[in-house]
Design an enzyme around this catalytic site. Structure first.
Site, mmCIF file in Angstrom:
data_model
loop_
_atom_site.group_PDB
_atom_site.id
_atom_site.type_symbol
_atom_site.label_atom_id
_atom_site.label_comp_id
_atom_site.label_asym_id
_atom_site.label_seq_id
_atom_site.Cartn_x
_atom_site.Cartn_y
_atom_site.Cartn_z
ATOM 1 N N HIS A 264 -3.269 -2.276 3.634
ATOM 2 C CA HIS A 264 -2.356 -2.053 2.504
ATOM 3 C C HIS A 264 -2.830 -0.780 1.790
ATOM 4 O O HIS A 264 -3.343 -0.826 0.672
ATOM 5 C CB HIS A 264 -2.405 -3.270 1.572
ATOM 6 C CG HIS A 264 -1.255 -3.366 0.624
ATOM 7 N ND1 HIS A 264 -0.210 -2.464 0.597
ATOM 8 C CD2 HIS A 264 -0.969 -4.280 -0.356
ATOM 9 C CE1 HIS A 264 0.652 -2.821 -0.330
ATOM 10 N NE2 HIS A 264 0.223 -3.905 -0.922
ATOM 11 N N ARG B 65 0.746 1.975 -8.823
ATOM 12 C CA ARG B 65 1.337 1.986 -7.482
ATOM 13 C C ARG B 65 2.414 3.066 -7.407
ATOM 14 O O ARG B 65 2.523 3.787 -6.423
ATOM 15 C CB ARG B 65 1.959 0.614 -7.162
ATOM 16 C CG ARG B 65 0.953 -0.506 -6.922
ATOM 17 C CD ARG B 65 0.217 -0.333 -5.624
ATOM 18 N NE ARG B 65 1.126 -0.213 -4.499
ATOM 19 C CZ ARG B 65 1.676 -1.252 -3.868
ATOM 20 N NH1 ARG B 65 1.372 -2.485 -4.212
ATOM 21 N NH2 ARG B 65 2.489 -1.059 -2.842
ATOM 22 N N ARG C 276 7.171 -2.705 5.517
ATOM 23 C CA ARG C 276 6.244 -3.834 5.304
ATOM 24 C C ARG C 276 6.463 -4.787 6.469
ATOM 25 O O ARG C 276 7.561 -5.314 6.651
ATOM 26 C CB ARG C 276 6.544 -4.518 3.971
ATOM 27 C CG ARG C 276 5.834 -5.833 3.797
ATOM 28 C CD ARG C 276 5.898 -6.360 2.384
ATOM 29 N NE ARG C 276 5.004 -5.615 1.534
ATOM 30 C CZ ARG C 276 4.562 -6.046 0.333
ATOM 31 N NH1 ARG C 276 4.934 -7.225 -0.130
ATOM 32 N NH2 ARG C 276 3.737 -5.317 -0.384
ATOM 33 N N GLN D 40 -1.863 0.228 -1.867
ATOM 34 C CA GLN D 40 -2.525 -0.582 -2.883
ATOM 35 C C GLN D 40 -3.914 -0.023 -3.199
ATOM 36 O O GLN D 40 -4.269 0.188 -4.350
ATOM 37 C CB GLN D 40 -2.645 -2.032 -2.374
ATOM 38 C CG GLN D 40 -3.303 -2.948 -3.358
ATOM 39 C CD GLN D 40 -2.455 -3.171 -4.604
ATOM 40 O OE1 GLN D 40 -1.304 -3.518 -4.500
ATOM 41 N NE2 GLN D 40 -3.018 -2.966 -5.779
ATOM 42 N N CYS E 97 -4.601 -7.240 -6.651
ATOM 43 C CA CYS E 97 -3.401 -6.488 -6.251
ATOM 44 C C CYS E 97 -2.123 -7.164 -6.726
ATOM 45 O O CYS E 97 -1.090 -6.516 -6.833
ATOM 46 C CB CYS E 97 -3.378 -6.321 -4.739
ATOM 47 S SG CYS E 97 -3.419 -7.884 -3.861
ATOM 48 N N ASP F 95 -8.263 -11.182 -4.155
ATOM 49 C CA ASP F 95 -6.878 -11.239 -3.667
ATOM 50 C C ASP F 95 -6.598 -12.687 -3.281
ATOM 51 O O ASP F 95 -7.515 -13.519 -3.231
ATOM 52 C CB ASP F 95 -6.725 -10.285 -2.466
ATOM 53 C CG ASP F 95 -5.292 -10.213 -1.933
ATOM 54 O OD1 ASP F 95 -4.354 -10.666 -2.631
ATOM 55 O OD2 ASP F 95 -5.113 -9.718 -0.801
#
Ligand code: CP
Ligand code: NVA
Length: 315
Positions: A139, A302, A112, A142, A274, A234
């Site tokens: 991402h 996930r 990340r 996700q 998310c 988001d």
């Protein structure tokens, strides 16, 4: 108990950096594998036995870290966590040198990072797989979990109407890549200065022509949501953009997903996020905690989708 794993004709690139590595067929295969792993976890309990995977995080995480750690260990693998939240990768030694060392000890890297180029440089420097666990631009784990969550509910997503409201950010970009590969009709509403990046729009629209997906952009949240079967938002301020928070809070205020906006969508439309969510900013608690919300299923999934990614890259 059977130990047979699903025979998946998955031909993935060595890495998952953006989500654009995968063809529409590979994306469908990956979701099929995810379903098998979710239904039959015991079949995959040993598939990472003897494998060590480094998790390198420059930013905080709850969901991504826990789902990778639990997922890898539930497949018999081991995790080495490298906390880089205090010092960015490349500061102490070059990114290439970090990658070239890591590949001598571990079989894969999950990272990340603040900048997508860090992932690209790692992948170019090491022969072991590199998985994007969120960057400033994408991402992919996700978005794969999000579409798996929808597929569990509605089956094939061809023609499914998804609205995304808010910032044209990393999550939005990954939804675009995956929507175009799965034939989804994605309508995005962002403030004019916060639209998704041009290269992501171009790639998604190119793939959409092959799959009959639709990727549409506008600035009016009501227009995006009209008749949608799911509404996604988001945070207005992603990690790394905190200095802009005050400006963003005022620019994005008309983009809040609340009961009035959800009423414009199809009856019973799903609400998606998310997480982490900022209550009473991008979404009201009424919607986030309401009966249409599937956010915790997205979170749970996930793990299964990441196990499928690991299975595909490492087995
Ligand atoms: N959705 C997501 O990636 O959550 P974390 O930042 O907690 O990992
Ligand atoms: N867009 C958000 C997603 C967090 C999971 C961020 O990058 O902070």
């Amino acid at each position: 108990m059977t130990t047979t794993t699903l025979a998946t004709p998955i031909f993935l690139s060595n890495d998952l950096l953006t989500g654009a590595e995968w063809s529409p067929a590979h994306t469908h295969d990956l979701l099929r594998l995810t379903a098998d792993i979710k239904s039959h976890p015991a079949r995959y309990a040993e598939t990472l036995r003897g494998k060590f995977i480094a998790l390198i995080f420059e930013k905080p995480s709850l969901r991504t870290r826990v789902t990778f750690e639990v997922g890898i260990q539930s497949m018999g693998g081991s995790v080495v966590f490298l906390d880089h939240t205090q010092a960015r990768l490349g500061e102490r030694e070059s990114i290439a040198d970090v990658a070239r060392n890591l590949e001598r000890w571990v079989q894969g890297i999950v990272a990340r990072v603040y900048e997508q180029r860090v992932l690209d440089e790692m992948a170019a420097s090491a022969a072991i797989p590199v998985i994007n666990a969120l960057s400033d631009k994408f991402h992919p784990c996700q978005a794969l979990a999000d579409f798996f969550t929808l597929e569990e509910r509605v089956g094939n997503l061809r023609g499914f109407k998804l609205a995304y409201v808010g910032d044209g950010n990393n999550v939005c970009h990954s939804l675009m890549y995956l929507a175009s590969r799965l034939g989804v009709h994605l309508r995005i509403a962002t403030p004019p200065d916060y639209a998704p990046e041009r290269d992501v729009i171009q790639d998604s629209k190119r793939v959409a022509r092959e799959t009959r997906a639709k990727i549409e952009l506008c600035t009016d949240p009501r227009e995006a949501v009209a008749g949608a079967e799911a509404v996604y938002t988001d945070s207005w301020t992603s990690m790394g953009f905190e200095a802009q928070q005050q400006v963003r809070n005022s620019v994005f205020a008309p983009y809040q997903v609340n009961a009035a906006l959800m009423a414009q969508a199809a009856p019973g439309a799903y609400f998606m996020h998310c997480l982490p969510a900022h209550r009473e900013c991008e979404v009201t608690s009424e919607v986030l905690d309401g009966p249409q919300s599937v956010v915790l299923d997205q979170s749970e999934n996930r793990m299964y989708v990441q196990k499928a990614i690991l299975q595909a890259l490492f087995s």
